[in-house]
Design a protein around this motif. Structure first.
Motif, PDB file in Angstrom:
ATOM      1  N   THR A 113       0.855  -1.184   0.000  1.00  0.00           N
ATOM      2  CA  THR A 113       0.000   0.000   0.000  1.00  0.00           C
ATOM      3  C   THR A 113       0.897   1.243   0.000  1.00  0.00           C
ATOM      4  O   THR A 113       2.115   1.139  -0.144  1.00  0.00           O
ATOM      5  CB  THR A 113      -0.913   0.025   1.236  1.00  0.00           C
ATOM      6  OG1 THR A 113      -0.102   0.203   2.410  1.00  0.00           O
ATOM      7  CG2 THR A 113      -1.713  -1.272   1.360  1.00  0.00           C
ATOM      8  N   GLN A 114       0.292   2.385   0.238  1.00  0.00           N
ATOM      9  CA  GLN A 114       1.042   3.648   0.306  1.00  0.00           C
ATOM     10  C   GLN A 114       1.498   3.965   1.728  1.00  0.00           C
ATOM     11  O   GLN A 114       1.939   5.093   1.997  1.00  0.00           O
ATOM     12  CB  GLN A 114       0.168   4.790  -0.214  1.00  0.00           C
ATOM     13  CG  GLN A 114      -0.279   4.621  -1.650  1.00  0.00           C
ATOM     14  CD  GLN A 114       0.893   4.570  -2.613  1.00  0.00           C
ATOM     15  OE1 GLN A 114       1.792   5.410  -2.574  1.00  0.00           O
ATOM     16  NE2 GLN A 114       0.899   3.569  -3.472  1.00  0.00           N
ATOM     17  N   VAL A 115       1.438   3.001   2.635  1.00  0.00           N
ATOM     18  CA  VAL A 115       1.715   3.278   4.043  1.00  0.00           C
ATOM     19  C   VAL A 115       3.128   3.815   4.271  1.00  0.00           C
ATOM     20  O   VAL A 115       3.332   4.710   5.104  1.00  0.00           O
ATOM     21  CB  VAL A 115       1.464   2.017   4.910  1.00  0.00           C
ATOM     22  CG1 VAL A 115       2.444   0.906   4.562  1.00  0.00           C
ATOM     23  CG2 VAL A 115       1.541   2.364   6.395  1.00  0.00           C
ATOM     24  N   ALA A 116       4.113   3.312   3.515  1.00  0.00           N
ATOM     25  CA  ALA A 116       5.487   3.797   3.696  1.00  0.00           C
ATOM     26  C   ALA A 116       5.640   5.221   3.172  1.00  0.00           C
ATOM     27  O   ALA A 116       6.283   6.065   3.809  1.00  0.00           O
ATOM     28  CB  ALA A 116       6.468   2.859   2.996  1.00  0.00           C
ATOM     29  N   ARG A 117       5.050   5.488   2.015  1.00  0.00           N
ATOM     30  CA  ARG A 117       5.130   6.843   1.452  1.00  0.00           C
ATOM     31  C   ARG A 117       4.463   7.864   2.373  1.00  0.00           C
ATOM     32  O   ARG A 117       4.896   9.012   2.473  1.00  0.00           O
ATOM     33  CB  ARG A 117       4.492   6.891   0.065  1.00  0.00           C
ATOM     34  CG  ARG A 117       5.277   6.162  -1.015  1.00  0.00           C
ATOM     35  CD  ARG A 117       4.704   6.439  -2.397  1.00  0.00           C
ATOM     36  NE  ARG A 117       5.511   5.842  -3.440  1.00  0.00           N
ATOM     37  CZ  ARG A 117       5.325   4.628  -3.944  1.00  0.00           C
ATOM     38  NH1 ARG A 117       4.326   3.883  -3.476  1.00  0.00           N
ATOM     39  NH2 ARG A 117       6.099   4.155  -4.896  1.00  0.00           N
TER      40      ARG A 117
END
Length: 263
Positions: free
Chosen positions: A188-192
């Protein structure tokens, strides 16, 4: 089917795991309440759902944890009641302890912990009155063991386990269920979207997240865990083994994580 004729409220529904859950659940004969901060994105998710007439949009900010009672009332009024609350909203972190401002830790606790428990506490009397309800809270494997660069995130996720284990014990006789979902790496986009030491967004992806479970696969496994009313479910790839290594060999998990290249 377990989800048929139920009203299910999902936080963090604008993207990632929350959006995948919304799209998957819309295939059932249930009603959905989608929450996140941005109305326009929630409306876009709604248009992608099946049976949009059974989908309500309720924007709010988890950081405003002192305002959860009116938010809860709006959710109840959407379809008359709520059967399941999926606490999925939250943010992650990527910064070393030495480089992290204390305000960042406060933000993580406000959103990931206090916002989640305040919302659940606001809905709790409704569940008690109906003698029925299911809290499903997305924590993390980092709520069971820790990793560098995630100290505040790990702290908040560990805290969620302490709170919801107590809630389950206190309200067992009210037929209220609690399921804690512990994801490993999910693409998902969790790191970004993770915040760094000064509170700014990381804005870059990492290899572990990129190579994690596809979000639709994760959502399918999570829904299965909910239907089984599991106390806890660990969903990921080989990183899930860390749960069992931590339980029986705590020094070993320290060594494994310290030698990994997880960022």
């Amino acid at each position: 089917m377990y989800f048929d004729n139920k009203v299910i409220w999902i936080t963090g529904a604008s993207s990632g795991i929350g959006k995948a859950l919304a799209l998957a659940l819309s295939q059932y004969d249930c009603k959905l309440i989608l929450s996140a901060r941005r109305t326009e994105i929630l409306e876009d998710v709604k248009t992608q759902c099946k049976n949009t007439e059974h989908v309500a949009v309720l924007p709010f900010d988890l950081a405003d944890y002192e305002k959860m009672e009116p938010v809860s009332l709006k959710a109840i009024n959407s379809f008359g009641h709520v059967d399941i609350l999926i606490n999925n909203g939250g943010i992650s972190q990527r910064s070393l302890i030495m480089d992290t401002d204390i305000s960042v830790y406060k933000t993580l606790m406000d959103v990931d912990y206090l916002g989640t428990i305040a919302l659940s506490k606001a809905l709790l009397p409704h569940f008690v009155k109906r003698k029925s309800g299911h809290f499903v809270t997305v924590t993390s494997l980092m709520g069971k063991f820790s990793s560098p660069y995630r100290s505040g995130y790990c702290g908040a996720k560990h805290a969620l386990h302490g709170f919801f284990d107590a809630l389950r014990l206190e309200h067992e006789n009210d037929h209220i269920k609690v399921t804690l979902i512990c994801p490993g790496f999910v693409n998902t986009q969790v790191a970004r979207n993770a915040i760094t030491g000064d509170g700014s967004l990381q804005q870059t992806q990492d290899a572990s997240t990129e190579n994690g479970l596809h979000v639709d696969v994760f959502a399918k496994r999570m829904l299965k865990a909910i239907t089984k009313e599991k106390f806890e479910a660990y969903i990921g790839k080989k990183e899930v083994l860390g749960i069992y290594i931590k339980r029986f060999f705590p020094r070993m998990i320290h060594n494994v994580v310290s030698k990994s290249k997880v960022r």
